[in-house]
Enzyme design. Sequence first.
Site, PDB file in Angstrom:
ATOM      1  N   ASP A  40      -5.689  -3.007   2.417  1.00 47.30           N
ATOM      2  CA  ASP A  40      -6.277  -2.570   1.157  1.00 47.30           C
ATOM      3  C   ASP A  40      -7.709  -3.219   0.740  1.00 47.30           C
ATOM      4  O   ASP A  40      -8.047  -3.718  -0.177  1.00 47.30           O
ATOM      5  CB  ASP A  40      -5.494  -2.921  -0.076  1.00 47.30           C
ATOM      6  CG  ASP A  40      -3.932  -2.387   0.141  1.00 47.30           C
ATOM      7  OD1 ASP A  40      -3.787  -1.239   0.987  1.00 47.30           O
ATOM      8  OD2 ASP A  40      -3.166  -2.802  -0.590  1.00 47.30           O
ATOM      9  N   LYS A  94      -1.526   4.821  -0.381  1.00 46.17           N
ATOM     10  CA  LYS A  94      -0.024   4.307  -0.776  1.00 46.17           C
ATOM     11  C   LYS A  94      -0.371   4.025  -2.030  1.00 46.17           C
ATOM     12  O   LYS A  94      -1.207   3.916  -2.837  1.00 46.17           O
ATOM     13  CB  LYS A  94       0.526   3.088  -0.085  1.00 46.17           C
ATOM     14  CG  LYS A  94      -0.233   1.925  -0.167  1.00 46.17           C
ATOM     15  CD  LYS A  94       0.495   1.028   0.646  1.00 46.17           C
ATOM     16  CE  LYS A  94      -0.448  -0.369   0.942  1.00 46.17           C
ATOM     17  NZ  LYS A  94      -0.635  -1.086  -0.579  1.00 46.17           N
ATOM     18  N   CYS A 108       0.535  -7.603  -2.032  1.00 44.07           N
ATOM     19  CA  CYS A 108       0.582  -6.674  -0.843  1.00 44.07           C
ATOM     20  C   CYS A 108       0.988  -7.367   0.461  1.00 44.07           C
ATOM     21  O   CYS A 108       1.716  -6.868   1.223  1.00 44.07           O
ATOM     22  CB  CYS A 108      -0.541  -5.865  -0.882  1.00 44.07           C
ATOM     23  SG  CYS A 108      -0.721  -4.697  -2.144  1.00 44.07           S
TER      24      CYS A 108
END
Length: 207
Positions: free
Chosen positions: A19, A84, A120
């Site tokens: 990310d 996602k 994450c």
Amino acid sequence: MASIARACRIRNPAVFVCDMQEKFAKAIYEFPKLVSTSSKLLRATNTLNIPIYVTTQNRSKLGTVVPELQQHLTGPNIRADIDKTRFSMITPELDALLPSPAKGENPIDAILVGIETHICITQTTLDLLERGHRVYVLVDGVSSINAEERGIALARLRDAGAIVTTSESILFEILQDASHTHFREVTGLVKETKEETKEALEKLSRI
């Protein structure tokens, strides 16, 4: 859960870039230093032909991977580039691409960089460990919006079985020997980026 050998050398490396998107650039603590560490790692990874798995979080709203990294994410060793909504990188789509230690397949040594450490990165690490893989979290390659979250998350992940280490350490562990075919290229990269590495460690190793 498969048994994980913590005290062993890296054997089957794969890089996970989590990310590293444009919209996070101004919010994440020391984000430019994450970019420099990730760039160094990806350049070495491409030289060494190591698999790379990339995710973005809700790309339509939060943007693509920052341009500084995109240029290193076009080679044949890109195994996944997945958008996602799940916090963990281990979506069903990515999970299907990984070997299964539960079925007797060799586990990977997942090297993680990206954001956020306590969300994450943490959930990706726990999912990989649960599946029997080994995980290396690079202290100079992960961060959060709140700097204080990093140390708490890294302590938890170390307790869970992950290895917390640095980008330079992991590169030399992959090489193992000065006779490695790509020793000169990787060590040249290390020398080229030594100032950026020093600056990243000065800020990000304080956990």
